[in-house]
Scaffold this active site. Structure first.
Site, PDB file in Angstrom:
ATOM      1  N   GLU A  52       0.824  -1.209   0.000  1.00  0.00           N
ATOM      2  CA  GLU A  52       0.000   0.000   0.000  1.00  0.00           C
ATOM      3  C   GLU A  52       0.858   1.259   0.000  1.00  0.00           C
ATOM      4  O   GLU A  52       2.079   1.205   0.164  1.00  0.00           O
ATOM      5  CB  GLU A  52      -0.955  -0.038   1.204  1.00  0.00           C
ATOM      6  CG  GLU A  52      -1.912  -1.212   1.107  1.00  0.00           C
ATOM      7  CD  GLU A  52      -2.989  -1.226   2.168  1.00  0.00           C
ATOM      8  OE1 GLU A  52      -2.874  -0.493   3.174  1.00  0.00           O
ATOM      9  OE2 GLU A  52      -3.965  -2.002   1.999  1.00  0.00           O
ATOM     10  N   CYS A  61      -1.800  -4.667  -5.752  1.00  0.00           N
ATOM     11  CA  CYS A  61      -2.331  -5.906  -5.173  1.00  0.00           C
ATOM     12  C   CYS A  61      -1.290  -7.025  -5.198  1.00  0.00           C
ATOM     13  O   CYS A  61      -0.391  -7.049  -6.053  1.00  0.00           O
ATOM     14  CB  CYS A  61      -3.547  -6.380  -5.963  1.00  0.00           C
ATOM     15  SG  CYS A  61      -4.985  -5.313  -5.861  1.00  0.00           S
ATOM     16  N   GLU A  63      -1.597 -10.106  -6.121  1.00  0.00           N
ATOM     17  CA  GLU A  63      -1.599 -10.925  -7.340  1.00  0.00           C
ATOM     18  C   GLU A  63      -0.736 -10.301  -8.419  1.00  0.00           C
ATOM     19  O   GLU A  63       0.025 -10.987  -9.113  1.00  0.00           O
ATOM     20  CB  GLU A  63      -3.028 -11.085  -7.877  1.00  0.00           C
ATOM     21  CG  GLU A  63      -3.980 -11.795  -6.933  1.00  0.00           C
ATOM     22  CD  GLU A  63      -4.758 -10.839  -6.031  1.00  0.00           C
ATOM     23  OE1 GLU A  63      -4.160  -9.852  -5.542  1.00  0.00           O
ATOM     24  OE2 GLU A  63      -5.955 -11.087  -5.812  1.00  0.00           O
ATOM     25  N   CYS A  92      -9.512  -8.862  -7.262  1.00  0.00           N
ATOM     26  CA  CYS A  92     -10.221  -7.701  -7.819  1.00  0.00           C
ATOM     27  C   CYS A  92     -10.229  -7.769  -9.346  1.00  0.00           C
ATOM     28  O   CYS A  92      -9.540  -8.584  -9.966  1.00  0.00           O
ATOM     29  CB  CYS A  92      -9.562  -6.407  -7.339  1.00  0.00           C
ATOM     30  SG  CYS A  92      -8.062  -5.949  -8.245  1.00  0.00           S
ATOM     31  N   CYS A  95      -6.843  -7.303 -11.164  1.00  0.00           N
ATOM     32  CA  CYS A  95      -6.004  -8.508 -11.076  1.00  0.00           C
ATOM     33  C   CYS A  95      -6.526  -9.612 -11.987  1.00  0.00           C
ATOM     34  O   CYS A  95      -5.746 -10.358 -12.592  1.00  0.00           O
ATOM     35  CB  CYS A  95      -5.908  -8.980  -9.633  1.00  0.00           C
ATOM     36  SG  CYS A  95      -4.894  -7.873  -8.620  1.00  0.00           S
TER      37      CYS A  95
HETATM   38  N1  THU Z   1      -5.968  -6.328  -2.561  1.00  0.00           N
HETATM   39  C1  THU Z   1      -5.158  -7.277  -3.118  1.00  0.00           C
HETATM   40  O1  THU Z   1      -3.970  -7.382  -2.793  1.00  0.00           O
HETATM   41  N2  THU Z   1      -5.694  -8.113  -4.048  1.00  0.00           N
HETATM   42  C2  THU Z   1      -6.986  -8.057  -4.479  1.00  0.00           C
HETATM   43  O2  THU Z   1      -7.349  -8.758  -5.416  1.00  0.00           O
HETATM   44  C3  THU Z   1      -7.938  -7.200  -3.774  1.00  0.00           C
HETATM   45  C4  THU Z   1      -7.347  -6.134  -2.926  1.00  0.00           C
HETATM   46  C5  THU Z   1      -5.384  -5.418  -1.570  1.00  0.00           C
HETATM   47  C6  THU Z   1      -5.233  -3.996  -2.037  1.00  0.00           C
HETATM   48  C7  THU Z   1      -5.252  -3.251  -0.737  1.00  0.00           C
HETATM   49  O3  THU Z   1      -3.947  -3.218  -0.204  1.00  0.00           O
HETATM   50  C8  THU Z   1      -6.124  -4.087   0.178  1.00  0.00           C
HETATM   51  O4  THU Z   1      -6.220  -5.368  -0.442  1.00  0.00           O
HETATM   52  C9  THU Z   1      -7.518  -3.531   0.382  1.00  0.00           C
HETATM   53  O5  THU Z   1      -8.141  -3.241  -0.824  1.00  0.00           O
END
Ligand code: THU
Length: 137
Positions: A52, A61, A63, A92, A95
């Site tokens: 983040e 993310c 993935e 998401c 991804c």
């Molecule tokens: N996040 C992921 O790492 N992968 C996903 O497919 C969905 C969201 C992370 C992004 C962010 O750091 C946290 O989850 C909340 O959205």
């Protein structure tokens, strides 16, 4: 990062790698930790975690960290990806699109923090995706 693994890696073992990656998540804002582990055809496992940023859109993310690292390591034949979250949350949309680009044949294992997982696929997660076929005609 890469960790060597045998060709006979099981889905449960790939999930364990994703749980390890999840422990490395940098998520000081959402506190939603995500780990991913990509299995390449040669047995290599490539890990990713969400990273983040105080400028929220700069977040990436787990993935996509793992999938882009696989490409950077010269691994283009990708067989599977495991994703681990506290609650078995699904990947998401961005991804899913990147999975469709880099690993359209991948199996996808979606795990909770206990290592309980379900099996799906990129095709199931993103049917009828926009792809190279629209651009390379
Ligand atoms: N996040 C992921 O790492 N992968 C996903 O497919 C969905 C969201 C992370 C992004 C962010 O750091 C946290 O989850 C909340 O959205």
């Amino acid at each position: 990062m890469a960790e060597s693994a045998s060709d006979a890696l099981t889905p449960a073992q790939l999930v364990q790698h994703a749980l390890t990656a999840r422990q490395r998540a940098y998520a000081p804002y959402s506190h939603y930790l995500v780990g991913a582990a990509v299995l390449a055809a040669d047995g290599t496992v490539i890990l990713g975690c969400n990273v983040e940023n105080a400028s929220y859109p700069a977040t990436i993310c787990a993935e996509r960290v793992a999938l882009t690292a696989a490409i950077a390591q010269g691994k283009r034949n990708l067989r599977a990806i495991a994703v681990a979250t506290r609650d078995g949350g699904t990947p998401c949309g961005i991804c899913r699109q990147v999975m469709a680009e880099l690993g359209p044949e991948m199996k996808v294992y979606i795990s909770d923090e206990q290592g309980d997982f379900r099996v799906t696929s990129v095709r199931e997660l993103l049917p009828d995706s926009f792809s190279r076929s629209s651009l390379l005609t």
